[in-house]
Design a protein around this motif. Structure first.
Motif, PDB file in Angstrom:
ATOM      1  N   LYS A   1      39.426  49.237  38.320  1.00 41.37           N
ATOM      2  CA  LYS A   1      39.675  48.600  39.414  1.00 41.37           C
ATOM      3  C   LYS A   1      38.361  47.736  39.882  1.00 41.37           C
ATOM      4  O   LYS A   1      38.433  46.882  40.629  1.00 41.37           O
ATOM      5  N   GLY A   2      37.126  48.419  39.687  1.00 39.04           N
ATOM      6  CA  GLY A   2      35.872  47.676  40.094  1.00 39.04           C
ATOM      7  C   GLY A   2      35.698  46.332  39.496  1.00 39.04           C
ATOM      8  O   GLY A   2      35.382  45.294  39.717  1.00 39.04           O
ATOM      9  N   VAL A   3      35.958  46.440  37.986  1.00 41.32           N
ATOM     10  CA  VAL A   3      35.956  45.157  37.169  1.00 41.32           C
ATOM     11  C   VAL A   3      36.913  44.140  37.561  1.00 41.32           C
ATOM     12  O   VAL A   3      36.799  43.004  37.727  1.00 41.32           O
ATOM     13  N   GLN A   4      38.076  44.514  38.019  1.00 42.81           N
ATOM     14  CA  GLN A   4      39.147  43.918  38.512  1.00 42.81           C
ATOM     15  C   GLN A   4      38.634  42.974  39.780  1.00 42.81           C
ATOM     16  O   GLN A   4      38.834  41.670  39.885  1.00 42.81           O
ATOM     17  N   SER A   5      38.065  43.659  40.753  1.00 44.86           N
ATOM     18  CA  SER A   5      37.713  43.234  41.725  1.00 44.86           C
ATOM     19  C   SER A   5      36.498  42.091  41.743  1.00 44.86           C
ATOM     20  O   SER A   5      36.575  40.980  42.320  1.00 44.86           O
ATOM     21  N   VAL A   6      35.741  42.536  40.676  1.00 41.47           N
ATOM     22  CA  VAL A   6      34.563  41.539  40.542  1.00 41.47           C
ATOM     23  C   VAL A   6      35.111  40.218  39.899  1.00 41.47           C
ATOM     24  O   VAL A   6      34.494  39.154  40.261  1.00 41.47           O
ATOM     25  N   THR A   7      35.914  40.571  38.821  1.00 41.17           N
ATOM     26  CA  THR A   7      36.514  39.293  38.087  1.00 41.17           C
ATOM     27  C   THR A   7      37.250  38.211  39.254  1.00 41.17           C
ATOM     28  O   THR A   7      37.065  37.142  39.204  1.00 41.17           O
ATOM     29  N   GLU A   8      37.882  38.847  40.005  1.00 43.56           N
ATOM     30  CA  GLU A   8      38.767  38.120  41.002  1.00 43.56           C
ATOM     31  C   GLU A   8      37.672  37.399  42.018  1.00 43.56           C
ATOM     32  O   GLU A   8      37.977  36.100  42.373  1.00 43.56           O
TER      33      GLU A   8
END
Length: 113
Positions: A40-47
């Motif tokens: 979830k953290g990686v997805q948020s940073v990516t977005e």
């Protein structure tokens, strides 16, 4: 990146790692929660990064295209010199085991003679 990912060796290695990751998550509930949080953290940073970087990428498009073409040609030459890149991990491991077994058998024969 797409061309590298489409190489049999890279693609099959990613499949192996993905299967191991999924299996580990299923087998260990504590790790599953840590992995889910990390995902979830990686997805948020990516977005967030994608929205900020998009204008810069649009400006750099001609340069990115030229670099991509150069990288593609280099990858093609590399593929010609290393046919191993076109084989899946399983086949490479199998071929290596066969080669080692053959060499060990040759050594055994030589020693027994």
């Amino acid at each position: 990146v797409k061309e590298v990912a489409s190489l049999s060796l890279v693609s099959s290695a990613c499949d192996v790692v993905s299967a191991a990751y999924a299996s580990t998550k299923e087998s260990h509930p504590c790790l599953r929660s840590v992995c889910d949080a990390a995902e979830k953290g990686v997805q948020s940073v990516t977005e967030a990064t994608a929205s900020c970087v998009q204008p810069v990428l649009a400006t750099l498009e001609p340069h990115v295209a030229a670099a991509s073409e150069y990288a593609s040609k280099g990858l093609e030459k590399l593929g010609e010199k290393l046919p191993l890149l076109q084989k899946p991990v399983e086949q490479i491991l199998s071929d290596t085991k066969e080669l080692v077994s053959s060499r060990v058998a040759d050594v055994k024969d030589a020693v027994s003679s």
